[in-house]
Design an enzyme around this catalytic site. Structure first.
Site, PDB file in Angstrom:
ATOM      1  N   SER A 264       0.440  -0.581   0.050  1.00 20.16           N
ATOM      2  CA  SER A 264       0.258   0.583   0.533  1.00 20.16           C
ATOM      3  C   SER A 264       0.485   1.363   0.030  1.00 20.16           C
ATOM      4  O   SER A 264       1.887   1.068   0.520  1.00 20.16           O
ATOM      5  CB  SER A 264      -1.295   0.052   1.245  1.00 20.16           C
ATOM      6  OG  SER A 264       0.101   0.391   2.622  1.00 20.16           O
ATOM      7  N   LYS A 265       0.269   2.135   0.072  1.00 22.12           N
ATOM      8  CA  LYS A 265       0.995   3.564   0.469  1.00 22.12           C
ATOM      9  C   LYS A 265       1.281   3.573   1.584  1.00 22.12           C
ATOM     10  O   LYS A 265       2.414   4.643   1.120  1.00 22.12           O
ATOM     11  CB  LYS A 265       0.464   4.984  -0.476  1.00 22.12           C
ATOM     12  CG  LYS A 265      -1.062   4.852   0.136  1.00 22.12           C
ATOM     13  CD  LYS A 265      -1.622   6.457  -0.821  1.00 22.12           C
ATOM     14  CE  LYS A 265      -2.789   7.234   0.174  1.00 22.12           C
ATOM     15  NZ  LYS A 265      -3.134   7.593   0.161  1.00 22.12           N
ATOM     16  N   ARG A 266       0.542   3.692   2.459  1.00 19.01           N
ATOM     17  CA  ARG A 266       1.308   3.828   3.379  1.00 19.01           C
ATOM     18  C   ARG A 266       2.564   3.265   3.543  1.00 19.01           C
ATOM     19  O   ARG A 266       3.931   3.556   4.471  1.00 19.01           O
ATOM     20  CB  ARG A 266       0.575   3.648   4.324  1.00 19.01           C
ATOM     21  CG  ARG A 266      -0.720   4.167   5.275  1.00 19.01           C
ATOM     22  CD  ARG A 266      -1.308   3.829   5.440  1.00 19.01           C
ATOM     23  NE  ARG A 266      -2.282   3.222   5.018  1.00 19.01           N
ATOM     24  CZ  ARG A 266      -3.257   3.591   3.811  1.00 19.01           C
ATOM     25  NH1 ARG A 266      -3.545   5.226   3.689  1.00 19.01           N
ATOM     26  NH2 ARG A 266      -3.753   2.706   3.249  1.00 19.01           N
ATOM     27  N   GLY A 268       4.695   2.261   1.931  1.00 15.88           N
ATOM     28  CA  GLY A 268       6.083   2.532   0.962  1.00 15.88           C
ATOM     29  C   GLY A 268       6.540   4.585   1.673  1.00 15.88           C
ATOM     30  O   GLY A 268       7.585   4.383   2.105  1.00 15.88           O
ATOM     31  N   ASP A 269       5.891   4.574   2.421  1.00 13.96           N
ATOM     32  CA  ASP A 269       6.077   6.117   3.551  1.00 13.96           C
ATOM     33  C   ASP A 269       6.830   5.272   4.434  1.00 13.96           C
ATOM     34  O   ASP A 269       7.815   5.688   4.838  1.00 13.96           O
ATOM     35  CB  ASP A 269       4.536   7.049   4.208  1.00 13.96           C
ATOM     36  CG  ASP A 269       3.495   7.164   2.925  1.00 13.96           C
ATOM     37  OD1 ASP A 269       3.933   7.750   1.767  1.00 13.96           O
ATOM     38  OD2 ASP A 269       2.735   7.165   3.316  1.00 13.96           O
TER      39      ASP A 269
END
Ligand code: GLU
Length: 507
Positions: A264-266, A268-269
């Site tokens: 998920s994009k989380r 990545g962060d």
């Protein structure tokens, strides 16, 4: 043989996740492998999820990747329009055809009534009751009400949705290009809404109607759509188009690096890598998500990495151009299981691509990278040479800033710690003499500089190896870069002398 036509059908709701790009890529590769068309269709019927700018952003991402649609909203072909919101009018007639044929029905339930149904039917075994063959006759719809009641409600313009009438006790099966035969029990599938109260179709109706009207032969999408597939299969059948149904390919998920769940994009962060193709600025939340492009990936590397995330070529070879991928791609070698994303591997592909690209090819991008750091270079020949010298040391395009900057200006910092470890008065004397010798050098070339350096070192009784690091630190500022004599030859006599003198004066 029918012409192969595939489509990428994103909803413009936000950043383009690398899973989405991979779906587009496989769909594109498959179409091109078979000499067919690749279509971009924007699925924007859910107005509540619409995000301004997202459509343009998706098109920019595809353009950056080199995945160019043959037909799209901005380059329409014979099946225009390519935005579902602009096709709104045509869906209703298909929904009404389904009602006439008994395959769909009007449902007049208000949201309170739906909630009440869920409350009443909720049991520990059935925590979220659905609108389906077990509940539909208890609800307010054209199957449970009399013809005159329905007419009355319609005459009074009571808001309604149109729902599919899913069959009970049926095994709905279809062939998936990746997974083989897939079977679903119709009793577990609810009566999905096809047309919403605002007259807009839902994805379920729109995807089937559009794939049919646009003559799509192969539909690629993420495996999260598998649970909806039985609804779509039934719609193809109910609309009388079964023969024209595309072949399905539900692509496996891209997993987190540890293999636990969807990336998920989380993630990545959290883990410090991008998940979107390009930087995405969410206009609603103000949030900015990093993209592969801005992180300094070459599109060729990004595509190469994505192609191999879930597919293998059957060869040892790992570096593929888009043209080579088109030649090699085959559905038989797409994996069924999820593919773990590995950022180190992504970096490896980028490094390889930077290494293998000609300096001329990298020129424009390096020039813009450098200019964002305030380095303006109008001499293409010089810049091309610099790129050739340092590209093997760059993993990201942004690395050119550090790796190339000292070819354009004196180093801003000098690693004095490392210098001191190698420094003494005899070396200082050597470099003072060296500056003078450089003045008299007839030809300013790496060989001449090196020869003078070595002869002088012998005269000073110092091993040349002992002097090379200080020389490098003077010219570069740190312990990196290509051969130090080449650097001196490139930056010129004056800059070389100034940099030596500057460090002598600091020491
Ligand atoms: N609009 C859907 C999405 O954004 C596309 C699914 C499909 O390709 O059929 O996920």
């Amino acid at each position: 043989m029918q012409r192969v036509r595939t489509r990428f059908a994103p909803s413009p709701t936000g950043g383009l996740h690398l899973g989405g790009v991979r779906t587009a890529l496989y769909s594109y590769l498959f179409a091109k492998r078979h000499g067919g068309d690749f279509v971009l269709r924007v699925e924007d019927t859910d107005q509540s999820r619409f995000v301004p700018g997202a459509e343009e952003y998706i098109m920019n991402c595809l353009a950056w990747c080199g995945i160019n649609p043959d037909e799209s909203p901005i380059h329409p072909g014979p099946y225009a329009p390519y935005r579902q919101s602009e096709r709104k009018e045509q869906y209703r007639s298909y929904a009404e055809q389904l009602i006439r044929d008994g395959f769909a029905y009007y449902a007049f339930d208000t949201s309170e009534e739906l909630e009440k149904m869920r409350e009443e039917l909720r049991t520990p075994n059935n925590p979220s009751p659905q609108y389906d063959h077990t509940t539909r006759m208890k609800m307010k719809n054209s199957l449970s009400l009399s013809v005159s009641e329905v007419k009355d409600l319609l005459d009074k313009q009571t808001p309604y949705v149109i729902r599919i009438n899913m069959p009970s006790n049926e095994i709905i099966s279809f062939q998936d290009m990746i997974r083989g035969e897939i079977k679903n029990d119709s009793n577990l599938v609810d009566d999905k809404v096809l047309l919403k109260a605002d007259g807009m179709p839902t994805y379920h109706l729109a995807v089937v109607v559009d794939d049919y009207l646009m003559k799509i032969t192969h539909a690629f999408r993420g495996e999260e759509w598998l649970p909806s597939a039985p609804v779509h299969i039934k719609l193809w059948e109910y609309l009388g188009w079964k023969e024209a149904m595309p072949e399905w390919a539900h692509l496996p998920l891209i997993l987190k690096p540890d293999g636990n769940g969807k990336l998920s994009k989380r993630d990545g962060d959290r883990l410090g890598f991008p998940v979107f193709a390009m930087d995405w600025h969410d206009p609603k939340t103000g949030e900015i998500n990093k993209g592969f492009k801005e992180m300094g990936f070459l599109p060729e590397a990004f595509i190469n990495m994505l192609a191999l995330l879930g597919w293998h070529s059957g060869e040892e070879k790992e570096i593929f151009t888009l043209a080579e991928l088109i030649q090699t791609f085959s559905m038989e070698r797409v994996h069924k299981g999820g593919a773990r994303f590995d950022f180190e591997k992504a970096k490896y592909f980028n490094h390889e691509w930077i290494k293998h690209s000609s300096p001329e090819k990298l020129l424009a991008q390096v020039r813009s990278t450098l200019s964002s750091a305030g380095i303006i270079c109008s001499d293409d020949l010089y810049l091309t040479e610099v790129i050739g010298l340092v590209k093997d040391r760059c993993t990201f395009m942004n690395d050119f800033m550090q790796q190339a900057s000292y070819f354009f200006h004196h180093p801003t910092t000098i690693d004095m710690e490392s210098l001191k470890a190698k420094w003494d008065d005899s070396k200082k004397a050597f470099f003072s003499a060296f500056v003078n010798h450089l003045e008299n050098l007839e030809t300013w070339s790496a060989e001449q500089i090196e020869t003078t350096f070595k002869i002088l070192a012998a005269e000073h009784n110092i091993k040349p190896g002992e002097l090379q690091l200080p020389f490098r630190l003077m010219l570069v500022g740190g312990k990196f870069g290509p051969a130090v004599f080449t650097i001196a030859a490139m930056i010129g006599r004056e800059a070389t002398q100034q940099r030596i003198q500057h460090v002598i004066s600091l020491s």
